[in-house]
Design an enzyme around this catalytic site. Structure first.
Site, PDB file in Angstrom:
ATOM      1  CB  ALA A 149      18.517  51.142  16.261  1.00  0.00           C
ATOM      2  CE1 TYR A 150      20.418  46.215  22.932  1.00  0.00           C
ATOM      3  CE2 TYR A 150      20.521  44.199  21.630  1.00  0.00           C
ATOM      4  CZ  TYR A 150      20.724  44.864  22.822  1.00  0.00           C
ATOM      5  OH  TYR A 150      21.246  44.197  23.905  1.00  0.00           O
ATOM      6  CB  SER A 151      21.154  44.377  15.294  1.00  0.00           C
ATOM      7  OG  SER A 151      20.071  43.615  15.800  1.00  0.00           O
ATOM      8  CE  LYS A 154      24.084  46.271  23.367  1.00  0.00           C
ATOM      9  NZ  LYS A 154      24.857  46.714  24.561  1.00  0.00           N
TER      10      LYS A 154
END
Length: 243
Positions: A149-151, A154
């Site tokens: 999710a973070y990747s 971003k």
């Protein structure tokens, strides 16, 4: 610290109560900017009358519109936007990643950045001047395991930056992104220790970045001297990413 010229400039910094955002707010203020910190929680200390705090959830468009109007009323203009607000999310594989958590991470990291950009641009176009810096991550370039999710968020920030920078190229508003590797900030408290060590092992310099190091790069990208870079991505990764 080299001082930059932010005389008469007004900077809005999301996530400015801690980490990279806080370091950037302090550096810009010391270089003459008036700074509006936009965050859910106030900073522990503001330290100067040129910095004001505005409570806001960047994923809430109504909240953002209201806060930006208050900032414009308080300072008279908005010249700079630094989108540093972000959350790490949990560390799990895609196979087991909860949908609610996926949405929470994207809401803050990507949609929040989109909303802040969309609602701030009219203030900048009115004055035919603006600088926007979106904080992405090397995770947005490479993808980190157990941090999908973070990747993904971003990576979306990078694409958003490139699109918006091209849209505003003739309007005096420059839009760039910074892709740090892991930086020593409170966000690490949200991350599993095994994942922290994995990220450290990927950095040729053998250490994490410091918030002040990122603030130096971000601040320069927000100056008038940065006049021919837009829709670009600037690394600060200790050698991890070279593209």
């Amino acid at each position: 610290m080299n001082k930059l010229d932010f005389t008469n400039r007004v900077a809005v910094i999301t996530g400015g109560s801690s980490g990279i955002g806080e370091a950037t707010a302090k550096r810009m203020s010391l270089s003459g900017a008036k700074v509006a910190i936009v965050d859910r929680s106030p900073p522990k200390e503001i330290g100067t009358s040129e910095i004001q705090f505005f409570q806001c959830d960047v994923s809430d468009v109504t909240n953002v519109k209201s806060v930006l109007q208050k900032i414009s009323n308080a300072f008279g203009r908005i010249d700079i936007l630094v989108n540093s607000a972000g959350i790490a999310g949990i560390n799990q594989t895609v196979e087991s990643y909860p949908l609610d958590e996926w949405r929470r991470v994207l809401d803050v990291n990507l949609t929040g950045t989109f909303i802040m950009c969309r609602e701030t641009v009219p203030y900048m176009k009115k004055n035919k001047y603006g600088r926007i810096v979106n904080i992405s991550s090397v995770a947005g370039k490479e993808g980190n395991p157990t941090a999908s999710a973070y990747s993904a968020a971003k990576a979306g920030v990078i694409a958003l930056t490139r699109s918006l920078g091209k849209e505003l190229a003739l309007d005096g508003v420059l839009v760039n992104a910074v892709t740090p590797t892991t930086v020593e900030t409170p966000i690490l408290d949200q991350v599993a220790e095994a994942h922290i060590e994995y990220m450290r092992s990927k950095i040729p310099m053998g250490r994490f970045g410091k918030a002040e190091e990122l603030a130096a790069l971000i601040s320069w990208l927000c100056t008038e001297e940065c006049s021919f870079s837009t829709a670009a991505v600037f690394d600060a990764s200790g050698g991890r990413t070279t593209y």
